[in-house]
Write an enzyme that holds these catalytic residues in place. Sequence first.
Site, PDB file in Angstrom:
ATOM      1  N   ASN A  10       0.862  -1.193   0.000  1.00 57.50           N
ATOM      2  CA  ASN A  10       0.000   0.000   0.000  1.00 57.50           C
ATOM      3  C   ASN A  10       0.898   1.243   0.000  1.00 57.50           C
ATOM      4  OD1 ASN A  10      -1.496   2.210   0.958  1.00 57.50           O
ATOM      5  ND2 ASN A  10      -3.082   0.827   1.715  1.00 57.50           N
ATOM      6  N   HIS A  13       1.019   6.260   1.698  1.00 53.55           N
ATOM      7  CA  HIS A  13       1.733   7.233   2.519  1.00 53.55           C
ATOM      8  C   HIS A  13       2.917   7.882   1.812  1.00 53.55           C
ATOM      9  CE1 HIS A  13      -1.159   6.725   5.505  1.00 53.55           C
ATOM     10  NE2 HIS A  13      -0.933   5.432   5.623  1.00 53.55           N
ATOM     11  N   HIS A  46      -5.623   3.545  -1.652  1.00 53.17           N
ATOM     12  CA  HIS A  46      -6.927   3.895  -1.079  1.00 53.17           C
ATOM     13  C   HIS A  46      -7.251   5.326  -1.501  1.00 53.17           C
ATOM     14  CE1 HIS A  46      -9.528   4.076   2.864  1.00 53.17           C
ATOM     15  NE2 HIS A  46     -10.231   4.351   1.776  1.00 53.17           N
ATOM     16  N   ARG A  48      -9.325   7.974  -0.819  1.00 50.99           N
ATOM     17  CA  ARG A  48     -10.285   8.337   0.236  1.00 50.99           C
ATOM     18  C   ARG A  48     -11.186   9.458  -0.248  1.00 50.99           C
ATOM     19  NH1 ARG A  48      -8.835   6.274   5.646  1.00 50.99           N
ATOM     20  NH2 ARG A  48     -10.585   7.529   6.349  1.00 50.99           N
ATOM     21  N   ARG A  52      -6.985  12.614   1.077  1.00 46.91           N
ATOM     22  CA  ARG A  52      -5.890  13.077   1.944  1.00 46.91           C
ATOM     23  C   ARG A  52      -4.527  12.537   1.505  1.00 46.91           C
ATOM     24  NH1 ARG A  52      -7.306   9.726   7.409  1.00 46.91           N
ATOM     25  NH2 ARG A  52      -9.275  10.812   7.145  1.00 46.91           N
ATOM     26  N   GLU A  73      -8.683   0.328  -2.823  1.00 46.28           N
ATOM     27  CA  GLU A  73      -9.522   0.354  -1.616  1.00 46.28           C
ATOM     28  C   GLU A  73     -10.503   1.512  -1.756  1.00 46.28           C
ATOM     29  OE1 GLU A  73      -6.075  -1.298   1.402  1.00 46.28           O
ATOM     30  OE2 GLU A  73      -6.899   0.710   1.683  1.00 46.28           O
ATOM     31  N   THR A 104      -8.171   3.278   8.570  1.00 42.65           N
ATOM     32  CA  THR A 104      -9.415   2.503   8.547  1.00 42.65           C
ATOM     33  C   THR A 104      -9.578   1.752   9.870  1.00 42.65           C
ATOM     34  OG1 THR A 104      -8.927   2.210   6.207  1.00 42.65           O
ATOM     35  CG2 THR A 104     -10.770   0.959   7.098  1.00 42.65           C
ATOM     36  N   GLU A 154     -10.825  -9.424   3.100  1.00 45.86           N
ATOM     37  CA  GLU A 154      -9.568  -9.090   3.769  1.00 45.86           C
ATOM     38  C   GLU A 154      -9.869  -8.993   5.255  1.00 45.86           C
ATOM     39  OE1 GLU A 154      -6.984  -6.213   1.941  1.00 45.86           O
ATOM     40  OE2 GLU A 154      -6.184  -5.626   3.894  1.00 45.86           O
ATOM     41  N   HIS A 197      -3.490  -4.680   7.892  1.00 51.23           N
ATOM     42  CA  HIS A 197      -3.597  -3.511   8.769  1.00 51.23           C
ATOM     43  C   HIS A 197      -2.671  -3.660   9.978  1.00 51.23           C
ATOM     44  CE1 HIS A 197      -5.075   0.128  10.607  1.00 51.23           C
ATOM     45  NE2 HIS A 197      -5.683   0.372   9.466  1.00 51.23           N
TER      46      HIS A 197
HETATM   47  N1  PXP Z   1      -5.748  -3.205   4.108  1.00 52.86           N
HETATM   48  C1  PXP Z   1      -6.726  -2.268   4.161  1.00 52.86           C
HETATM   49  C2  PXP Z   1      -8.081  -2.663   3.694  1.00 52.86           C
HETATM   50  C3  PXP Z   1      -6.461  -0.965   4.621  1.00 52.86           C
HETATM   51  O1  PXP Z   1      -7.458  -0.058   4.666  1.00 52.86           O
HETATM   52  C4  PXP Z   1      -5.145  -0.639   4.996  1.00 52.86           C
HETATM   53  C5  PXP Z   1      -4.841   0.754   5.442  1.00 52.86           C
HETATM   54  O2  PXP Z   1      -5.081   1.649   4.426  1.00 52.86           O
HETATM   55  C6  PXP Z   1      -4.160  -1.628   4.896  1.00 52.86           C
HETATM   56  C7  PXP Z   1      -4.488  -2.904   4.477  1.00 52.86           C
HETATM   57  C8  PXP Z   1      -2.742  -1.350   5.235  1.00 52.86           C
HETATM   58  O3  PXP Z   1      -2.615  -1.056   6.578  1.00 52.86           O
HETATM   59  P1  PXP Z   1      -1.234  -0.479   7.129  1.00 52.86           P
HETATM   60  O4  PXP Z   1      -0.994   0.799   6.434  1.00 52.86           O
HETATM   61  O5  PXP Z   1      -1.461  -0.352   8.587  1.00 52.86           O
HETATM   62  O6  PXP Z   1      -0.187  -1.520   6.774  1.00 52.86           O
END
Ligand code: PXP
Length: 246
Positions: A10, A13, A46, A48, A52, A73, A104, A154, A197
Amino acid sequence: MTPHLRLGVNIDHVATIRNARGGDHPDPMRAVRIVQAAGGDGITVHLREDRRHIRDSDLDTIMAGATLPINLEMAATEEMLEIALRHKPHAACIVPEKREERTTEGGLDAAGMHNTLAPMVSRLTDAGIRVSLFIEPEARQIEAAMQLAAPVVELHTGRYAHLWLDENAAGIEVELRRIADAAALCAKNGIEPHAGHGLTFDNVQPIAAIPQLAELNIGHYLIGEAIFDGLEASIRRMRQLMDEAR
Ligand code: PXP
């Protein structure tokens, strides 16, 4: 033999850091290329509601330029449905979204939202997009995913990750068992279980060892580690830990 556990990275960030200053550095598309070079199996973004981090233009660029499958996402809204149908990513993971949350928090109430989700799941599926629902590892939510004919769920590992941080926390084993039982229940019913997550180098292995899991989606920690060791090295280390745990 336990099948290969895919790693979806992901990259949200990278965009968070870029947006802190405006401009276009660091570029999320450059992160996509590094994930590809480092052996990642997929890119997760994602988009959003408040944009952001990832923006619409990032999605355009990533969809046009990435060779890895894209997992979008998205909140269960008409706007996001329309965007997903226009871009046709490989997968769409429906997540709960609140404006005020930092990330999330908690899974989607697939059981309580059946009527909202049913037309969305079928329209995404009809467009050839693999739908995933981001849910708590609970039998009730898995049953709801089955009723919605979602091919993937997931499992939210946020609670597990939180318990891991507290050395004195009772209940980590219980939470791990809850995730393992949920993954087994999914597999028994023909749903492909993923998880994600809050996963880190320290806590990933017990999750990666759950044999039914097909994919982990990891973001914040990898981007954080990239500051110190580089993104490619961070992904390779995560990959190695996941492989060792299988
Ligand atoms: N899976 C989903 C569905 C999420 O919403 C997120 C966070 O955006 C992640 C995985 C990744 O989580 P993390 O950034 O804490 O690794």
